[in-house]
Structures are given as structure tokens and as C-alpha cells.
Design a protein around this motif. Structure first.
Motif, short mmCIF file in Angstrom:
data_model
loop_
_atom_site.label_atom_id
_atom_site.label_comp_id
_atom_site.label_asym_id
_atom_site.label_seq_id
_atom_site.Cartn_x
_atom_site.Cartn_y
_atom_site.Cartn_z
N PRO A 107 0.79 -1.24 0.00
CA PRO A 107 0.00 0.00 0.00
C PRO A 107 0.82 1.28 0.00
O PRO A 107 0.29 2.34 -0.33
N HIS A 116 0.00 3.59 -6.95
CA HIS A 116 -1.17 4.46 -6.78
C HIS A 116 -1.31 5.42 -7.96
O HIS A 116 -2.43 5.67 -8.44
N GLN A 139 -9.78 -0.24 0.92
CA GLN A 139 -8.37 0.11 1.04
C GLN A 139 -8.14 1.60 1.30
O GLN A 139 -7.13 1.97 1.90
#
Length: 356
Positions: free
Chosen positions: A167, A173, A304
């Protein structure tokens, strides 16, 4: 230049392709005491690739089975841009049984992709993932190649898997935000641009991400100006049939547009508000509405990302984050706000350090 010890990333257009060769040489089973390898890596780090290659070739001339020398040789060929020779070194290794085969195949995929063989690269990545399904670097590299082939549905699914495992990966991202944006997943794209900006608020590509973010926040909202009655008219259009495969965010998307419209009334009421004040307030309000959603979508974006922003709110950092995320745009009032909020920005940095 890529350094020997970090060897973390390799530039590919606006995205970054992750290398795994450094992981290979760290495995004790293929470690080598030949001092020429250390000399070669030092030369590589200095950008003297031809001299590094000569060192590795000398080692292999004496010991053709030296794994460390082969991997380092392939890496130097790739760094030099000689992808054909990189492939030549890795291809036979990819056809032999080895505990390192997943990483060998992933590295081969990188060289194939750099050489322009996207189909071959995808095949190598998929073979690697068949052996190591959750390897984040390979997942990300596969997604980059799929994106380049305009296979956005596949790239989207691969990136979600990669970011669940990793993450704190800014490149992942950013790429997923671009995919969501291209496929008209407005809410999901907003969230991914923000996750990227949380990790890279002031990198060279942050301004592009922030610009795309603001465009999505203001989508369908138009200021018609002040009429004869002295009231401002604002036209708000929201797509009630927007895609829901990544979760039903229709309610929040309406909230995004309402917050966008609110920036014009803020401008009317507070003549002392700077550009950053108005944009920061808009973004803070938008995120507050997200956190207050009673039924968060049971999707990647819902599971998330919403908890991340809720954690920011719990640490009283939501407004600070909003200002930091917009800093690359150079809005009026940014410099003064950054100075006034130095402590909050420091706290935000500490918070982000615990998210990786």
C-alpha cells in the motif's frame, strides 16, 4: 542513474518499472567471493557500465556457472540500454529449474519490455506470477506493460492486487489513478490520486496528479456568475449513471460536486481567503463526506482507501493533508500556509511513515 544497492526503480515514460536483480544477488546460494564482482558493481554504480561488464565477463570466463556474475551482467546490460544482450544472458537461465526462477522471469520481462517486446514481457511476467503470485514488483511491472498495451481492465485488476500487498507504493497508486481516470471511475480515481499525493506531495509529477485531481473534483460544476439579483448562479451536473464496478460512490460523487460548488460561495463570503484556503476547504469537505459514508462500498477503493482517510481524521490531520496534497499547484497563499503549518506537516510526515 540506478545505484547498485537501491536498484529500486527504472524510468519508463511517466511510470516506473521495478527491478528485482538486486534481490537475486542477495541469495546465499549464489553468493560469490570473487572480488571482481564487487569491483564490477562499484563501476556500475559510477555509470561505467562497459568496465563493469568487462569485469563480469572475466569472472564468467573462469566460472561460467557463477550466478552472481550473470545477474550483475544482465543488470549492467539493461542499464546501458543493451536489452538484446540482457535477454541473451537471462533467457537460458529462465529455461532452467531454479528456486530463483520467479525473479529471473521477472527480470527477463523487464528486458523484453524495454526491448519493445511487450507480448514477450507479459508472458514472462505471467510465468513468474504463476510461481510467485503475490510478488508486488512483478505485479506492478506487468500492469505497466498492460497499460502500455491499452489493456486497462487487466491492468486495473493487477494493480489492485499489487497495492493490497504494497500500500505504500507511490508508483502503483499513480498508475492506478491514471487507469481509473481513463476508465471514468471518478471517485476511485480521486482516491488514488490522493493516495499518491499523500506519498509524493512535491515530486516532479505531483503537479500533474494534483491537476488531474482538481479536474475530477470540479467535474460538471460551472460558475455562471452573479445575476442582476445579486445572487451567484452555479450549474452542477452529476452523472447518475457513472460506473459502479469499483463500488457505488454515487452519493459521494454528488457530495464532491456540492463541495466544488461551495468554493464559489466561500469566495463571495470571505474576501480574504486565498486560493489555497478555498481549494483546501473544498478538499477537506470532500474527504469529510467520504469518511461519514454510512455504507462504504465493499470494493477495493472502499476497503483500502476510506480507512486511510478516516485515520487521518482521527489524528486531526485531514485539513493539513488537504493543504499538503495541493502544494505542487503553487496556489496563492501556499507558501504562507506551509510556514504557518510546519508542525502539522511534520506530524503528517510521521503519520505517513507509519503507513508503509
Amino acid at each position: 542513474m540506478l545505484t547498485h544497492r537501491s536498484r529500486a526503480t527504472f524510468s519508463l515514460s511517466i511510470f516506473v518499472k521495478t527491478l528485482v536483480l538486486a534481490l537475486l544477488i542477495a541469495v546465499p546460494a549464489i553468493a560469490s567471493k570473487d572480488p571482481r564482482i564487487a569491483e564490477g558493481t562499484a563501476l556500475h554504480d559510477a555509470g561505467r557500465y562497459d568496465e563493469a561488464i568487462a569485469k563480469y565477463l572475466a569472472v564468467l570466463a573462469d566460472d561460467p556457472t557463477n550466478g552472481s556474475a550473470s545477474y550483475e551482467l544482465a543488470f549492467s546490460y539493461q542499464a546501458k540500454g543493451d536489452y538484446a544482450k540482457c535477454i541473451t544472458v537471462l533467457k537460458p537461465l529462465s529455461e532452467a529449474e531454479s528456486v530463483l526462477l520467479p525473479k529471473i522471469l521477472s527480470s527477463l520481462g523487464n528486458c523484453l519490455d524495454d526491448a519493445g517486446d511487450a507480448s514477450g514481457a507479459v508472458s514472462a511476467y505471467r510465468k513468474s506470477l504463476a510461481l510467485a503470485p503475490n510478488e508486488p514488483s512483478t505485479l506492478y511491472n506487468l500492469a505497466v506493460t498492460l497499460f502500455g498495451q491499452s489493456k486497462l481492465d487487466e491492468a486495473r485488476e493487477v494493480l489492485k492486487k499489487e497495492l493490497i500487498a504494497r500500500p505504500g507504493h507511490a508508483n502503483g497508486h499513480y498508475l492506478l489513478a491514471r487507469v481509473f481516470d481513463a476508465q471514468n471511475f471518478r471517485a476511485a480515481a480521486v482516491l488514488e490520486y490522493l493516495r499518491f499525493l499523500a506519498l509524493e506531495p512535491a515530486s516532479p509529477r505531483s503537479k500533474g496528479a494534483a491537476t488531474s485531481l482538481v479536474a475530477l473534483l470540479n467535474l460538471g460544476v460551472e460558475d455562471k456568475g452573479v445575476g442582476k439579483d445579486g445572487k451567484r448562479a452555479i450549474d452542477v451536473k452529476v452523472d447518475t449513471n457513472s460506473r459502479t464496478e469499483e463500488g457505488d460512490f454515487h452519493g459521494w460523487e454528488m457530495g464532491i460536486s456540492i463541495a466544488s460548488a461551495g468554493r464559489f460561495t466561500t469566495e463571495d463570503k470571505d474576501k480574504n481567503a486565498t486560493e489555497l484556503d478555498i481549494a483546501r476547504g473544498q478538499l477537506s469537505s470532500t474527504l469529510a463526506m467520504l469518511i461519514e459514508m454510512k455504507d462504504a462500498p465493499a470494493s477495493y477503493s472502499g476497503m483500502q482507501n476510506i480507512p486511510f482517510f478516516a485515520a487521518l481524521e482521527q489524528h486531526k490531520l485531514l485539513d493539513t493533508f488537504a493543504g499538503a496534497a495541493l502544494q505542487s499547484l503553487g496556489l496563492k497563499g501556499s507558501d504562507a500556509w506551509m510556514k504557518e503549518n510546519a508542525k502539522g506537516l511534520q506530524d503528517l510526515t510521521v503519520f505517513m511513515g507509519g503507513q508503509h
